[in-house]
Design a protein around this motif. Structure first.
Motif, PDB file in Angstrom:
ATOM      1  N   ALA A 106      -3.995   3.614  10.606  1.00  0.00           N
ATOM      2  CA  ALA A 106      -4.920   2.532  10.246  1.00  0.00           C
ATOM      3  C   ALA A 106      -5.555   2.804   8.881  1.00  0.00           C
ATOM      4  O   ALA A 106      -5.705   1.896   8.063  1.00  0.00           O
ATOM      5  CB  ALA A 106      -5.999   2.388  11.319  1.00  0.00           C
ATOM      6  N   HIS A 107      -5.911   4.083   8.635  1.00  0.00           N
ATOM      7  CA  HIS A 107      -6.461   4.449   7.330  1.00  0.00           C
ATOM      8  C   HIS A 107      -5.425   4.248   6.227  1.00  0.00           C
ATOM      9  O   HIS A 107      -5.742   3.778   5.130  1.00  0.00           O
ATOM     10  CB  HIS A 107      -6.928   5.900   7.343  1.00  0.00           C
ATOM     11  N   ARG A 108      -4.192   4.616   6.541  1.00  0.00           N
ATOM     12  CA  ARG A 108      -3.119   4.443   5.544  1.00  0.00           C
ATOM     13  C   ARG A 108      -2.878   2.962   5.263  1.00  0.00           C
ATOM     14  O   ARG A 108      -2.700   2.572   4.101  1.00  0.00           O
ATOM     15  CB  ARG A 108      -1.837   5.104   6.067  1.00  0.00           C
ATOM     16  N   ASP A 109      -2.875   2.156   6.314  1.00  0.00           N
ATOM     17  CA  ASP A 109      -2.702   0.705   6.128  1.00  0.00           C
ATOM     18  C   ASP A 109      -3.835   0.123   5.298  1.00  0.00           C
ATOM     19  O   ASP A 109      -3.618  -0.752   4.450  1.00  0.00           O
ATOM     20  CB  ASP A 109      -2.631   0.001   7.490  1.00  0.00           C
ATOM     21  N   LEU A 110      -5.047   0.633   5.553  1.00  0.00           N
ATOM     22  CA  LEU A 110      -6.204   0.165   4.781  1.00  0.00           C
ATOM     23  C   LEU A 110      -6.062   0.568   3.316  1.00  0.00           C
ATOM     24  O   LEU A 110      -6.331  -0.236   2.412  1.00  0.00           O
ATOM     25  CB  LEU A 110      -7.495   0.745   5.365  1.00  0.00           C
ATOM     26  N   LEU A 111      -5.631   1.810   3.057  1.00  0.00           N
ATOM     27  CA  LEU A 111      -5.437   2.270   1.685  1.00  0.00           C
ATOM     28  C   LEU A 111      -4.366   1.438   0.994  1.00  0.00           C
ATOM     29  O   LEU A 111      -4.525   1.024  -0.160  1.00  0.00           O
ATOM     30  CB  LEU A 111      -5.058   3.750   1.673  1.00  0.00           C
ATOM     31  N   ASP A 112      -3.252   1.175   1.700  1.00  0.00           N
ATOM     32  CA  ASP A 112      -2.185   0.352   1.130  1.00  0.00           C
ATOM     33  C   ASP A 112      -2.708  -1.032   0.748  1.00  0.00           C
ATOM     34  O   ASP A 112      -2.428  -1.545  -0.343  1.00  0.00           O
ATOM     35  CB  ASP A 112      -1.031   0.201   2.119  1.00  0.00           C
ATOM     36  N   ALA A 113      -3.448  -1.637   1.668  1.00  0.00           N
ATOM     37  CA  ALA A 113      -3.978  -2.971   1.403  1.00  0.00           C
ATOM     38  C   ALA A 113      -4.945  -2.944   0.227  1.00  0.00           C
ATOM     39  O   ALA A 113      -4.956  -3.857  -0.612  1.00  0.00           O
ATOM     40  CB  ALA A 113      -4.671  -3.513   2.653  1.00  0.00           C
ATOM     41  N   PHE A 114      -5.732  -1.870   0.143  1.00  0.00           N
ATOM     42  CA  PHE A 114      -6.722  -1.760  -0.928  1.00  0.00           C
ATOM     43  C   PHE A 114      -6.040  -1.602  -2.284  1.00  0.00           C
ATOM     44  O   PHE A 114      -6.400  -2.288  -3.250  1.00  0.00           O
ATOM     45  CB  PHE A 114      -7.640  -0.576  -0.647  1.00  0.00           C
ATOM     46  N   ILE A 115      -5.050  -0.702  -2.378  1.00  0.00           N
ATOM     47  CA  ILE A 115      -4.414  -0.489  -3.676  1.00  0.00           C
ATOM     48  C   ILE A 115      -3.593  -1.708  -4.095  1.00  0.00           C
ATOM     49  O   ILE A 115      -3.512  -2.033  -5.288  1.00  0.00           O
ATOM     50  CB  ILE A 115      -3.533   0.791  -3.687  1.00  0.00           C
ATOM     51  N   GLN A 116      -3.016  -2.416  -3.135  1.00  0.00           N
ATOM     52  CA  GLN A 116      -2.292  -3.625  -3.489  1.00  0.00           C
ATOM     53  C   GLN A 116      -3.245  -4.732  -3.914  1.00  0.00           C
ATOM     54  O   GLN A 116      -2.926  -5.539  -4.797  1.00  0.00           O
ATOM     55  CB  GLN A 116      -1.404  -4.065  -2.327  1.00  0.00           C
ATOM     56  N   ALA A 117      -4.441  -4.755  -3.313  1.00  0.00           N
ATOM     57  CA  ALA A 117      -5.445  -5.729  -3.737  1.00  0.00           C
ATOM     58  C   ALA A 117      -5.885  -5.438  -5.174  1.00  0.00           C
ATOM     59  O   ALA A 117      -6.086  -6.362  -5.976  1.00  0.00           O
ATOM     60  CB  ALA A 117      -6.646  -5.698  -2.794  1.00  0.00           C
ATOM     61  N   ILE A 118      -6.024  -4.144  -5.517  1.00  0.00           N
ATOM     62  CA  ILE A 118      -6.373  -3.776  -6.887  1.00  0.00           C
ATOM     63  C   ILE A 118      -5.272  -4.221  -7.845  1.00  0.00           C
ATOM     64  O   ILE A 118      -5.534  -4.807  -8.905  1.00  0.00           O
ATOM     65  CB  ILE A 118      -6.596  -2.255  -6.999  1.00  0.00           C
TER      66      ILE A 118
END
Length: 536
Positions: free
Chosen positions: A202-214
């Motif tokens: 879940a943390h990894r998915d959140l990080l992925d979503a965050f960096i793609q949002a950036i």
């Protein structure tokens, strides 16, 4: 004589299993290991692992893994064979708990249930089990069903083992009562490990979503670089895949494990994060005179005024020769205005004689509405129109180039875990050159990691072939590969990686998915291969 209580070997095996489970990072494989370990401890012939989730808004148990050694049945997990059995509803249509199904009952009760023979029990509905047996020729008999309870005391799933076997004879026997706490300890450890892995995922998915949002935010800052932050990771990973396949040369020992691939993935997506600090006016600068608006329109207005003033002098002059000269001057002014309009769009290279023409035009003057003589071009406009490459001045380019310093500062300021520790180095090196003339640190090739050098090639090739750059039409593959080859020969990009880029047709794989049909003018990579050095 069969065991009637756990022995030292059983506890030692349980400890080994718990340690092995805690080290597994792949959830699908973890599901399999839980079943295999439980079978090993209890001598069960088969088993199923269920995970609780919501199905169409209602709680249910979903099959994740099904194993049966007698039937050679392996479903779910990493088997490649999906589990097609229907999910088990945890509630009845009226919303009350489902206590008729043994797995649902164990889920609600949070306690293990040990059944000697499923066919003799009436409190549970085993019609599905009987139907399976009839279709397969199997005989389900003893069942040990255990809840998976995490550290918070929540049941997250159910583990069911079927048909315990006597080690000496192979006959089906009931699950020994002394095995229940051993199996329960395994189930509890498995639940906690699963929970931890799901939390990590879940943390990894959140990080992925965050960096793609950036990345999407950076691309959204300018329509002229839209998609760059999304395409560079594609190219980088294609080149890394080719490097992993290399069987000879400097890259023959290059490889990435799962953590290494993820580290590269994160770095590629964040390679331009520093552009968040770059003014939109620079990213959006589609012409040399563009600021908040394109100032070429103001220049054209001055030309129009000067032409009108010249024509007025022409009409007022009684001298035919003077009128002819003034008409010629009007024609020359129109040509100069058209020339500046073209020069304003920028190009890959502006000739020195064209720059000199801009400076000559800058010496012309016109009279404003108050009759005051004004220069046709301001010193700043003159400098801007003389930009030799593209549409950015040296100062503007320095400001844009500063994004890499900001990228490094941002990434080095983040507390990346150990498996992502090289993200700043990978992302911060894509403007370095192997001959040491790049920026910001002037690193040479041997001071850069392979992934950083890969990202440098990906960044250049994407920029060359991008179809959304303001100062040039989409570049054809032939021209982009020629430029890339010259950069490899000139010491700007790594020659070994470039050779692999060509030989493994990374350019072709990328082009077929991301370039326009009219850009695809290369089929034979021969002309773009590097020539081997001649032995002296």
């Amino acid at each position: 004589m069969p065991n009637t209580q756990p022995d030292h070997a059983t506890f030692q095996r349980l400890l080994q299993i718990v340690l092995a489970l805690s080290g597994e990072r792949n959830i699908a494989r973890l599901y399999e290991q839980i079943i295999e370990a439980a079978q090993d401890l209890t001598h069960a012939e088969g088993g199923s692992l269920y995970i609780a989730h919501k199905h169409e808004g209602r709680p249910a148990l979903r099959f994740e893994v099904v194993r049966n050694d007698a039937l050679g049945l392996r479903l779910g997990g990493t088997s490649g064979q999906p589990v097609t059995f229907p999910e088990i509803p945890l509630t009845l249509p009226d919303g009350s708990p489902n206590h008729r199904n043994i797995c649902a009952f164990v889920y609600h009760q949070g306690q293990a249930t040990n059944i000697k023979d499923a066919y003799t029990v009436e409190e549970f509905d085993f019609s599905g089990t009987r139907a399976f047996d009839e279709n397969s020729g199997y005989r389900s008999q003893s069942l040990l069903t255990l809840p998976l309870i995490n550290h918070a005391g929540d049941v997250i799933g159910v583990l069911q083992l079927i048909n315990a076997k006597a080690p000496a004879t192979g006959e089906t026997i009931p699950f020994a009562s002394w095995l229940e706490p051993i199996a329960a300890a395994l189930a509890s450890s498995a639940a906690i490990t699963l929970d931890n892995q799901k939390l990590l995922q879940a943390h990894r998915d959140l990080l992925d979503a965050f960096i793609q949002a950036i990345a999407q935010a950076i691309d959204a800052k300018s329509p002229h670089t839209s998609g760059h932050c999304q395409r560079v990771p594609v190219l980088t990973e294609l080149l890394a895949q080719a490097a992993c396949r290399a069987e000879a040369g400097p890259l023959k020992d290059f490889s990435l494990d799962e953590s290494g691939w993820y580290e590269l993935h994160v770095a590629a997506w964040l390679h331009d994060c520093g552009k968040l600090s770059t003014p939109d006016s620079l990213l959006d600068k589609s012409t040399k005179l563009h600021a908040l608006c394109d100032r070429i329109e103001a220049v054209k207005a001055r030309f129009a005024a000067l032409i009108s003033q010249t024509r007025l002098h022409c009409l007022e002059s009684p001298d035919p020769a003077e009128r002819q000269a003034l008409e010629a001057r009007v024609a020359a002014l129109r040509e100069d205005c058209a020339f500046l309009e073209q020069a304003n769009t920028g190009s890959e290279f502006m000739r020195p004689e064209d720059q000199e023409r801009v400076r000559r035009i800058a010496t012309l003057t016109w009279h404003d509405h108050q009759g005051v003589e004004q220069p046709l071009l301001s010193p700043e406009e003159t400098d801007m129109l003389c930009i030799s490459r593209g549409t950015l001045s040296h100062a503007e380019r320095e400001r844009i180039n500063d994004h890499i310093n900001v990228t490094i500062q941002m990434l080095e300021g983040l507390p990346f875990p150990k498996h992502l520790a090289r993200v700043p180095e990978y992302a911060g090196g894509h403007h370095e050159k192997v001959d040491g003339t790049g920026y910001p640190r002037g690193l040479r090739g041997d001071e850069m990691s392979w992934p950083a050098r890969m990202m440098a090639i990906a960044d250049v090739f994407e920029a060359l072939t991008a179809r959304d750059r303001p100062y040039k039409p989409p570049m054809k593959l032939s021209q982009a590969l020629s430029i890339l080859k010259n950069m490899a020969v000139g010491g700007h990009i790594d020659p070994d990686l470039y050779a692999l880029f060509i030989a493994d047709r990374v350019w072709d794989t990328y082009a077929r998915d991301h370039l326009l049909p009219e850009q695809l003018d290369v089929t034979d990579p021969g002309p773009y291969r590097l020539q081997a050095a001649t032995p002296s």
